[in-house]
Structure formats: C-alpha cells, structure tokens
Motif scaffolding. Structure first.
Motif, PDB file in Angstrom:
ATOM      1  N   PRO A  18       0.822  -1.228   0.000  1.00  0.00           N
ATOM      2  CA  PRO A  18       0.000   0.000   0.000  1.00  0.00           C
ATOM      3  C   PRO A  18       0.849   1.269   0.000  1.00  0.00           C
ATOM      4  CG  PRO A  18      -0.849  -1.588   1.582  1.00  0.00           C
ATOM      5  CD  PRO A  18       0.495  -2.091   1.150  1.00  0.00           C
ATOM      6  N   ASP A  19       1.965   1.261   0.751  1.00  0.00           N
ATOM      7  CA  ASP A  19       2.832   2.437   0.774  1.00  0.00           C
ATOM      8  C   ASP A  19       3.417   2.707  -0.604  1.00  0.00           C
ATOM      9  OD1 ASP A  19       2.415   2.795   3.466  1.00  0.00           O
ATOM     10  OD2 ASP A  19       4.212   1.711   4.080  1.00  0.00           O
ATOM     11  N   ARG A  21       2.187   1.881  -3.503  1.00  0.00           N
ATOM     12  CA  ARG A  21       1.137   2.378  -4.401  1.00  0.00           C
ATOM     13  C   ARG A  21       0.868   3.853  -4.145  1.00  0.00           C
ATOM     14  NH1 ARG A  21      -4.400   3.127  -3.894  1.00  0.00           N
ATOM     15  NH2 ARG A  21      -5.633   2.880  -5.812  1.00  0.00           N
ATOM     16  N   ARG A  22       0.794   4.234  -2.876  1.00  0.00           N
ATOM     17  CA  ARG A  22       0.502   5.630  -2.530  1.00  0.00           C
ATOM     18  C   ARG A  22       1.625   6.553  -2.971  1.00  0.00           C
ATOM     19  NH1 ARG A  22       0.108   4.847   2.281  1.00  0.00           N
ATOM     20  NH2 ARG A  22       2.116   5.604   3.023  1.00  0.00           N
ATOM     21  N   ILE A  23       2.854   6.156  -2.715  1.00  0.00           N
ATOM     22  CA  ILE A  23       3.994   7.007  -3.052  1.00  0.00           C
ATOM     23  C   ILE A  23       4.152   7.154  -4.562  1.00  0.00           C
ATOM     24  CG2 ILE A  23       6.515   7.154  -2.960  1.00  0.00           C
ATOM     25  CD1 ILE A  23       6.338   5.913  -0.162  1.00  0.00           C
ATOM     26  N   ALA A  25       1.820   6.770  -6.759  1.00  0.00           N
ATOM     27  CA  ALA A  25       0.673   7.494  -7.299  1.00  0.00           C
ATOM     28  C   ALA A  25       0.847   9.001  -7.149  1.00  0.00           C
ATOM     29  CB  ALA A  25      -0.610   7.053  -6.595  1.00  0.00           C
ATOM     30  N   ALA A  26       1.703   9.403  -6.215  1.00  0.00           N
ATOM     31  CA  ALA A  26       1.947  10.826  -6.004  1.00  0.00           C
ATOM     32  C   ALA A  26       2.831  11.424  -7.088  1.00  0.00           C
ATOM     33  CB  ALA A  26       2.582  11.054  -4.629  1.00  0.00           C
ATOM     34  N   TYR A  94      -2.938  -6.100   5.681  1.00  0.00           N
ATOM     35  CA  TYR A  94      -3.425  -5.920   4.316  1.00  0.00           C
ATOM     36  C   TYR A  94      -4.941  -6.048   4.223  1.00  0.00           C
ATOM     37  CZ  TYR A  94       1.260  -5.881   2.228  1.00  0.00           C
ATOM     38  OH  TYR A  94       2.534  -5.535   1.864  1.00  0.00           O
ATOM     39  N   HIS A  97      -6.489  -2.976   3.185  1.00  0.00           N
ATOM     40  CA  HIS A  97      -6.004  -2.405   1.923  1.00  0.00           C
ATOM     41  C   HIS A  97      -6.302  -3.311   0.730  1.00  0.00           C
ATOM     42  CE1 HIS A  97      -3.769   0.646   4.209  1.00  0.00           C
ATOM     43  NE2 HIS A  97      -3.391  -0.334   5.017  1.00  0.00           N
ATOM     44  N   ALA A 100      -6.494  -1.393  -2.590  1.00  0.00           N
ATOM     45  CA  ALA A 100      -5.210  -0.919  -3.101  1.00  0.00           C
ATOM     46  C   ALA A 100      -4.396  -2.066  -3.683  1.00  0.00           C
ATOM     47  CB  ALA A 100      -4.427  -0.228  -1.985  1.00  0.00           C
ATOM     48  N   SER A 103      -5.737  -3.294  -7.009  1.00  0.00           N
ATOM     49  CA  SER A 103      -5.428  -2.390  -8.122  1.00  0.00           C
ATOM     50  C   SER A 103      -4.014  -2.624  -8.650  1.00  0.00           C
ATOM     51  CB  SER A 103      -5.582  -0.928  -7.675  1.00  0.00           C
ATOM     52  OG  SER A 103      -4.563  -0.552  -6.767  1.00  0.00           O
TER      53      SER A 103
END
Length: 268
Positions: A18-19, A21-23, A25-26, A94, A97, A100, A103
């Motif tokens: 998840p981290d 994916r988030r990073i 995506a930024a 998880y 998440h 996430a 995806s």
C-alpha cells in the motif's frame, strides 16, 4: 501451513505494497528507484533473505517500469530462493487495503482468517501490538478489522473466509477448501507445518478453541460482547453461556466459497 506446500512460498510479512502504491501514485519521477528503496529500506527487508543487487537487477529488467510487475518480481525472487513456482503473502494489516492491493495485483486471491474474538482477545492481551489493553478496545479492534475487510472484499474478484477453529480442529478439510480456492493441488505437508522448525514440535492445540469459556471472566465477557456481540452472533459463535452455533452457518451467500479459475501459473 501454505508455506509448507512444496509449490507455494509465503515470505515474512511485507507491509510495503500500500505504501508503494501511494507514493508512486503521487508522481515520483523514478518509480523504479522509489520502489527499490521502499522495499530494501523497510524493517522487514532482512527477513526476506534476498540480495539487494539481485532485486535491483530484477527491477531493471522491467521496461517500462510498472508497480505491479515490480511487486511480482519481488515475490518471484522470494519463491525462487526456495525453488517454488507459486507465491503469496501473510500480512494481516493488508485486510484494510484489499482495494489498493487488487489495483496493483488484479489476480490476487484474498483469504481472511476469522477467530472467535474472545479467544483472539485472550491470545493478544499484554502483547506489544495489541490495542490499549482494555477489553472494549480489543473488541472494537476485532470487530472493525473484520468488517473493514468484508466491506473492501465486496469489490474484490477473489475472496474467501476461513475459520481459525476449523483450521485447528480439522486441518485437512479446511486446507482442501483453501487449495481449491487458490487452484493449488492439495499436499499433506501442510498438515505437518510445525515440524519444519522443530521435528519434536506438536501441531496446534485444539484446546485453544473456545478458551474464553475457561479463561475469560464473566465481567470481561460481558464487556466484550457489549461491543462486538452483534458480529459474534452473525458469525455463529454465540454469546454468553449459550452453546455457540456452528461457525459460518449464518453468513450471507456473498461469503460462500466460489470456484475460481487461476489466470496463470504465476498467480499468487
């Protein structure tokens, strides 16, 4: 249990998907380098027993870089180290998440292991990762985790619920159900997973099932059930001094097992 199957590798808890994916995506300029750093700098890295150079080489072969392929490359390296063709994960966090992760890995199969919350509370009381220790906090955490995972599972293509109690009291039957779900041939080595660390070890003790009836005081039980009694009842565990219903009897049809076809040999 699944990691004891000759064809399936389950590494130590990861936690980074998840981290990542988030990073990414930024809008990180170099996703490949960012992902490499996220994985190799994570607290769990040493437990994977991989060399940073081989991981870097595997990521360099992905052109153009894609997070999903990067994640698959990591798990494949973990499995290849043990000579296994299939891979998975066992990170409890998880469950919050699933969307996430799906995806990133659309082929992922999600399995939620559910245990009677009163037994679960007794098993973590006093441990560092437990909520603040009050039985109400333990009950709320147990309830919230299950409901959050179930909510997210409605958007997942592949989801299965497994009862801890069945895994302990009838491992072959429940493991066959799991193997069917992930399209994995059954192997009896999974029943002897405890022998991998110590040949003198014993299998899980069935006396841990419904331990709350022996070790949880009436006041603590009432306080737990005041917070999470609704979910205990829905799951068929029963409350108070009532004889518990057969676990799983009252689950909705959404949570019944579905036969699914694996998309490729590399599916987790």
């Amino acid at each position: 249990m699944l990691d004891s199957h000759p064809d399936l590798s389950i590494p130590a808890e990861t936690g980074f998907v998840p981290d990542a994916r988030r990073i990414l995506a930024a809008g990180m300029a170099d996703g490949r380098e960012a992902f490499f750093r996220i994985v190799t700098l994570s607290p769990a890295w040493s437990g994977f027993h991989l060399e940073s150079e081989e991981f870097d080489t595997a990521l360099a072969a992905i052109e153009p870089f894609d997070l999903g392929e990067g994640v698959r490359a990591f798990y494949r390296l973990c499995a290849a180290r043990l000579g296994k063709p299939r891979w998975g994960d066992r990170t409890p966090a998880y469950g919050a998440h699933l969307d996430a992760i799906q995806s990133v890995l659309p082929e992922a199969r999600f399995i939620q292991v559910i245990r009677d919350g009163r037994d679960a509370a007794l098993s973590v009381t006093g441990l560092w990762f437990a909520p603040d220790g009050e039985i109400e906090a333990l009950a709320a955490d147990w309830r919230a985790r299950i409901l959050k995972t179930r909510m997210l599972a409605k958007g997942c293509a592949h989801y299965l619920e497994v009862r801890y109690e069945r895994l302990i009291t009838d491992p072959p039957a429940e493991l066959r159900r799991v193997c069917e779900f992930i399209d994995l041939p059954y192997d009896s080595n999974m029943e002897r997973f405890h022998e991998r660390q110590d040949p003198e070890s014993r299998p899980p003790d069935p006396s841990g099932v419904e331990r709350w009836k022996r070790d949880m005081g009436a006041d603590m039980r009432r306080r737990f059930e005041a917070v999470a009694g609704d979910l205990l009842a829905e799951l068929g565990y029963g409350t108070g001094g009532d004889a518990p219903a057969r676990p799983g009897r009252r689950l909705s049809s959404f949570f019944r097992q579905r036969r699914l076809t694996r998309e490729s040999p590399s599916d987790p």
